[in-house]
Design an enzyme around this catalytic site. Structure first.
Site, PDB file in Angstrom:
ATOM      1  N   GLU A 147       0.863  -1.188   0.000  1.00  9.87           N
ATOM      2  CA  GLU A 147       0.000   0.000   0.000  1.00  9.87           C
ATOM      3  C   GLU A 147       0.891   1.226   0.000  1.00  9.87           C
ATOM      4  O   GLU A 147       2.061   1.146   0.330  1.00  9.87           O
ATOM      5  CB  GLU A 147      -0.849   0.060   1.288  1.00  9.87           C
ATOM      6  CG  GLU A 147      -1.752  -1.112   1.538  1.00  9.87           C
ATOM      7  CD  GLU A 147      -2.230  -1.140   2.991  1.00  9.87           C
ATOM      8  OE1 GLU A 147      -2.267  -0.073   3.628  1.00  9.87           O
ATOM      9  OE2 GLU A 147      -2.522  -2.230   3.481  1.00  9.87           O
TER      10      GLU A 147
ATOM     11  N   LYS B 129       2.398   4.480   1.639  1.00  4.17           N
ATOM     12  CA  LYS B 129       2.584   4.970   3.005  1.00  4.17           C
ATOM     13  C   LYS B 129       2.199   6.436   3.020  1.00  4.17           C
ATOM     14  O   LYS B 129       2.838   7.262   2.390  1.00  4.17           O
ATOM     15  CB  LYS B 129       4.031   4.802   3.450  1.00  4.17           C
ATOM     16  CG  LYS B 129       4.207   5.349   4.837  1.00  4.17           C
ATOM     17  CD  LYS B 129       5.517   5.050   5.460  1.00  4.17           C
ATOM     18  CE  LYS B 129       5.529   5.517   6.919  1.00  4.17           C
ATOM     19  NZ  LYS B 129       4.603   6.562   7.288  1.00  4.17           N
TER      20      LYS B 129
ATOM     21  N   ARG C 133      -2.347   9.214  11.700  1.00  6.90           N
ATOM     22  CA  ARG C 133      -2.876   7.863  11.862  1.00  6.90           C
ATOM     23  C   ARG C 133      -4.047   7.948  12.830  1.00  6.90           C
ATOM     24  O   ARG C 133      -3.972   8.628  13.852  1.00  6.90           O
ATOM     25  CB  ARG C 133      -1.779   6.963  12.427  1.00  6.90           C
ATOM     26  CG  ARG C 133      -2.144   5.501  12.598  1.00  6.90           C
ATOM     27  CD  ARG C 133      -1.899   4.722  11.321  1.00  6.90           C
ATOM     28  NE  ARG C 133      -2.233   3.296  11.498  1.00  6.90           N
ATOM     29  CZ  ARG C 133      -1.361   2.394  11.908  1.00  6.90           C
ATOM     30  NH1 ARG C 133      -0.119   2.743  12.209  1.00  6.90           N
ATOM     31  NH2 ARG C 133      -1.730   1.121  12.034  1.00  6.90           N
TER      32      ARG C 133
ATOM     33  N   ARG D 150      -3.406   8.881  16.613  1.00  5.61           N
ATOM     34  CA  ARG D 150      -2.338   8.007  17.085  1.00  5.61           C
ATOM     35  C   ARG D 150      -1.788   8.444  18.441  1.00  5.61           C
ATOM     36  O   ARG D 150      -1.345   7.645  19.236  1.00  5.61           O
ATOM     37  CB  ARG D 150      -1.235   7.980  16.027  1.00  5.61           C
ATOM     38  CG  ARG D 150       0.101   7.584  16.506  1.00  5.61           C
ATOM     39  CD  ARG D 150       0.469   6.212  16.063  1.00  5.61           C
ATOM     40  NE  ARG D 150       1.720   5.846  16.713  1.00  5.61           N
ATOM     41  CZ  ARG D 150       2.910   6.014  16.179  1.00  5.61           C
ATOM     42  NH1 ARG D 150       3.026   6.495  14.957  1.00  5.61           N
ATOM     43  NH2 ARG D 150       4.004   5.683  16.838  1.00  5.61           N
TER      44      ARG D 150
ATOM     45  N   GLU E 151      -5.803   6.527   7.947  1.00  2.00           N
ATOM     46  CA  GLU E 151      -5.014   7.750   7.997  1.00  2.00           C
ATOM     47  C   GLU E 151      -5.920   8.943   7.687  1.00  2.00           C
ATOM     48  O   GLU E 151      -6.664   8.920   6.705  1.00  2.00           O
ATOM     49  CB  GLU E 151      -3.891   7.671   6.956  1.00  2.00           C
ATOM     50  CG  GLU E 151      -2.812   8.698   7.118  1.00  2.00           C
ATOM     51  CD  GLU E 151      -1.614   8.176   7.932  1.00  2.00           C
ATOM     52  OE1 GLU E 151      -1.558   6.953   8.199  1.00  2.00           O
ATOM     53  OE2 GLU E 151      -0.764   8.991   8.314  1.00  2.00           O
TER      54      GLU E 151
ATOM     55  N   LYS F 211       7.758  -0.583   6.681  1.00  2.00           N
ATOM     56  CA  LYS F 211       7.587   0.631   5.877  1.00  2.00           C
ATOM     57  C   LYS F 211       8.836   0.786   5.020  1.00  2.00           C
ATOM     58  O   LYS F 211       9.952   0.656   5.506  1.00  2.00           O
ATOM     59  CB  LYS F 211       7.328   1.855   6.755  1.00  2.00           C
ATOM     60  CG  LYS F 211       8.247   2.052   7.921  1.00  2.00           C
ATOM     61  CD  LYS F 211       7.790   3.253   8.741  1.00  2.00           C
ATOM     62  CE  LYS F 211       8.630   3.353  10.010  1.00  2.00           C
ATOM     63  NZ  LYS F 211       8.099   4.257  10.994  1.00  2.00           N
TER      64      LYS F 211
END
Ligand SMILES: [Zn+2]
Ligand SMILES: [Zn+2]
Lengths: 538, 345
Positions: free
Chosen positions: A226, A228, A233, A248, A276, A399
């Site tokens: 996907e 980033k 978040r 987050r 996100e 990531k």
């Protein structure tokens, strides 16, 4: 408080997670239940309100020690922490006493609303009854700033070990809403409050940075790729008819994003989505600088809603039909998420974050190079059969970020660091060329080796042009390559531009000041990030 | 002309034509103590305290022309009387007292006012001008009594032992190491690195009594070290040897450990604020006791400390020297070996 002071000392000194957990378990084994609750509160950032202003503390210390203001400031500069500076400067205590932590916190709480003279009496009396390390803790209790290098996960693991309770249950519990003045330790461990509270989110599953070639991860079809995204978040929780948006940072941000309120009607009860929060229009992600206009605002104007629209890109489904879904494999969670969101319109601000389809690692690597054109910072790799872990776990999620932007700059100011580095110039300010002039573009420290710091230090000492307090203006000769993650227009900066996460990439000894970048270069870069994705093809 | 001037080569007495702790080679060097930043190679003649003699022979070269004298005794050069008084910094450390036609100067070298159990205790000397160090010339540096610190060290060692770890103390081979040995000797054997063992031998030959220690050799077993206390110099700190010990935990003893930021920067497992330099109250007390009208402040927080003195009725001046920081046990982690002495100058 002696025991707590000792715990802090142990936590600060050890750099191994296991030692820290061991110290925490030991502490929880032997301490008062009321103290335990406060330790959990402090370590998870639940601050008691600051009962006394820092300026007052400073004033009282100067009265007690008879030290001039400049010497207090120099001491502070060397120590780097106000609470600690005060603890070290005070004369030795005359009558030691040992009260439990919660008693100190409650006494401080009772100071609220009292006048300065009463506060002063209490604080001076306390200082006079505490040893240096305890005084430091006491001062920290006043400032409420307790960052001691204990992650939530570490704390939860220690509590789980000590109380023989499942760690995910404890994580839920301490992430929920609770009041350290009210709750008992047993209630907190059992999570009594979260069973009745509908808002609680799950701990986020985090990824490590990929540090090898992706080929080493095995076959590409075992992985879901996907984009980033570089936003906030978040988790969206819908339970018992209510909608909650968590960031987050474990903050409730529901009020800030009216674009997402429609989910209250649309999502079934017992649903939790991970995703996100991004600035986005027509499902195209806008640069982070656009999202920034929407952050930390109590009220959002109509203009802001139009100029900086936001969207929610869904990564994952954590709760489905009231069931904790995290132990299902990713492929299954993704399938259910697709079903759940299939009813959304194409122009809805909420959508599934797209999967990048590719048949080989080489193909993915090439696509990753285009990340910037969609305002992404790289690629995420998630194992298709991975569970949704609490926190960071190696192996399942990676990531794979693209390299940062860079700019060549010249150093124009240097400032001494603090603590042991107080003798060295370690904080630098950098400039780019703007016609005939130099214009400040970023401040950065770290990124150099100690050897280089030494060399820069020598240069600064020999080439200081002016002195403003701790800052030296230096001859503009040293060229540094600065890396950064993003660029935004900024009225607060003289250059009209702000760089995101600037840091020193390397010292370009091979370049001289005539070769550095210009402000125009950066303005062009800014412009290119603001153009809509896809514009390039027109 | 003042009796003492500050020159490119070091602290100079023109009348007697000699230097005190020069950093460049000279004909006649009067030495305060054996630390590397105060005594350097290349002087034609050295004058130092009786116990500093064997130290510099051991550390620099046996092939030096060294003249020694005891505390309180006098050597006269061209009418200038040179005598030594205890500085309490390390074994053999001396304040240098100079007298000429009634004018008295005292050059402190490094000093501390608390008795450490092994160095002859500091003795204040009345003088007209006093040259003082200022390594810890900031009011945040106030030491706790050494008993308190040693109790912390001992309980740390006991704790390590219980957790089946090897306790390793990082200490300057000269001074701090002997102080630790003297104050920690007791139930557990103390194992020392070669450089420390060599110095201990030299000191014992000169008549200093030190508790028994065991020299670490290639044959020393790891298990054996675990049941004792290991003392090594900072150069060993990141060595493979240390990492290969059985569960090594490191502790640093230095005045800088007073401050958390410094402790964390060192990435050792423990830091103990144990210093061989005077703390802030110690510096002030020592200066007051000299009765001196002029104070010259050398290496350390020179600017801060002299400003404070000037604001408090002393006539103080900052002096740039090339003395280093012998408490900075731990050098910055650099790929190559560079000493902190070059940094702090
Ligand atoms: Zn010394
Ligand atoms: Zn010195």
């Amino acid at each position: 408080m002696k025991r707590f002071a000792k715990l802090i000392q142990q936590l600060e000194l050890s750099n191994k997670t296991n030692d820290k957990i061991e110290a925490l378990v030991h502490y929880f084994n032997f301490t008062d239940d009321k103290d335990k609750v406060w330790v959990i509160a402090l370590f998870t950032g639940k601050k008691p309100r600051r009962p006394v202003k820092a300026a007052l503390l400073r004033q009282w210390v100067k009265e007690l020690t008879q030290l001039p203001d400049w010497l207090f400031t120099e001491s502070y500069h060397n120590v780097g922490d106000l609470s600690e500076t005060i603890a070290l400067l005070l004369p030795p205590a005359e009558q030691l006493s040992d009260h439990p932590l919660h008693q100190w916190i409650e006494s401080l709480h009772e100071l609220e609303g009292k006048d300065d003279e009463q506060k002063k009496q209490f604080i001076l009396h306390a200082w006079n009854s505490l040893e240096p390390q305890e005084r430091f803790i006491f001062n920290k209790l006043i400032s409420g700033n307790f960052r001691i290098g204990v992650s939530n996960k570490m704390l939860v693991n220690a509590l789980a070990k000590q109380s023989n309770t499942d760690s995910s249950q404890i994580m839920h519990s301490i992430m929920g809403k609770w009041d350290p003045y009210q709750i008992t330790f047993q209630e907190l461990i059992q999570g009594v409050h979260v069973n009745t509270d509908n808002s609680w989110p799950y701990p986020f599953c985090l990824a490590y940075a990929l540090d090898t070639e992706p080929e080493k991860l095995g076959a590409p079809d075992e992985w879901q790729a996907e984009w980033k995204w570089d936003g906030i978040r978040g988790q969206i929780v819908k339970r018992a008819g209510e909608l909650f948006i968590w960031s987050r940072g474990e903050e409730l941000v529901t009020e800030q994003f009216p674009e997402l309120w429609f989910l209250q009607d649309m999502l079934p009860d017992g649903t939790v989505l991970d995703g996100e929060i991004l600035a986005a229009k027509n499902r195209q992600v806008l640069p982070f600088s656009v999202l920034q206009q929407r952050l930390n605002r109590k009220k959002i104007s109509k203009k802001q809603l139009e100029e900086a629209p936001i969207g929610f890109f869904v990564y994952d489904l954590l709760e489905y039909q009231g069931q904790d879904y995290r132990s299902q494999p990713l492929s299954e969670r993704r399938k259910k998420a697709e079903e759940l969101l299939s009813a959304l319109d194409d122009d809805s601000p909420v959508n599934l974050s797209p999967i990048i389809s590719c048949s080989s690692w080489g193909e993915l690597a090439a696509l990753r190079e285009t990340s910037r054109s969609v305002n992404s910072e790289g690629v995420m790799l998630k194992k298709r059969d991975s569970l949704y872990h609490s926190g960071r776990k190696r192996g399942d999620w990676w990531k794979w970020k693209i390299n940062p932007y860079t700019v060549d700059t010249v150093m124009i100011y240097a400032q001494k660091g603090s603590g042991r580095r107080a003798n060295f110039f370690t904080d630098y300010t950098f400039a780019v060329r703007d016609g005939e002039n130099l214009i400040t573009i970023a401040k950065a420290y770290s990124g150099l080796t100690d050897q280089e710091i030494r060399e820069v230090n020598t240069f600064v000492t020999k080439n200081s042009l002016e002195k403003f307090g701790p800052v030296r203006t230096v001859r503009p000769e040293l060229v540094f390559e600065i890396a950064f993650e993003g660029i935004a227009a900024s009225k607060r900066h003289k250059a009209g531009i702000a760089l995101r996460f600037p840091r020193i990439l390397r010292w370009r000894k091979d370049k001289n000041v005539s070769e550095i970048n210009t402000l125009t270069d950066l303005q062009q870069l800014l412009q290119s990030t603001l153009e809509q994705p896809g514009d390039e093809t027109n | 002309m003042a009796l003492v001037t500050f020159t490119k080569k070091g602290i100079y007495c023109r009348q007697g034509d000699f230097y005190i702790d020069p950093w460049l080679p000279v004909d006649y060097a009067v030495i305060t103590h054996g630390h590397g930043d105060h005594v350097r190679f290349g002087n034609k003649h050295y004058l130092c305290h009786t116990l500093t003699g064997p130290i510099i022979r051991q550390r620099i070269s046996t092939d030096l022309q060294v003249e020694t004298q005891d505390y309180g005794k006098t050597v006269t050069r061209n009418g200038v009387k040179i005598s030594f008084f205890p500085a309490g910094h390390i074994i053999g450390s001396a304040q240098v007292r100079l007298e000429y036609q009634g004018e008295i100067w005292v050059i402190s070298g490094d000093y501390k006012t608390e008795y450490d159990g092994i160095s002859t205790p500091f003795e204040p000397v009345r003088c007209h001008a006093f040259v003082s160090e200022s390594t810890f010339g900031l009011p945040v540096y106030k030491w706790q009594k050494q008993d308190v610190i040693f109790n912390q060290v001992k309980s740390w060692i006991a704790d390590n032992r219980q957790r089946d770890k090897t306790s390793v103390l990082i200490a300057y081979s000269l001074g701090k190491a002997q102080r630790l040995i003297k104050n920690l000797a007791g139930d557990m054997p103390i194992y020392v690195h070669n450089s420390i063992a060599n110095l201990n031998e030299a000191l014992e030959q000169a008549g200093v009594h030190l508790p028994e220690t065991i020299r670490i050799t290639a044959d020393t077993r790891k298990e054996e070290l675990k049941s004792g206390i290991v003392i090594v110099p900072s150069a060993m700190r990141n060595s493979r040897w240390l990492k290969n010990l059985s569960g090594p935990v490191t502790g640093i003893c230095s005045g800088w450990m007073q401050v958390r930021a410094h402790r964390r920067w060192q990435s050792a497992d423990a830091g103990f604020a144990l210093s061989d330099h005077a703390d802030w109250p110690g510096l002030l007390e020592a200066i007051k006791a000299t009765g001196a009208e002029k104070i010259y402040v050398t290496h350390g927080f020179t600017a801060t400390f002299s400003r404070f003195l000037n604001e408090n009725g002393f006539d103080a001046k900052e002096v740039i020297t090339r003395y280093g920081d012998d408490e900075a046990e731990i050098k910055l982690d650099t790929p190559e070996k560079t000493t902190n002495q070059e940094l702090t100058n």
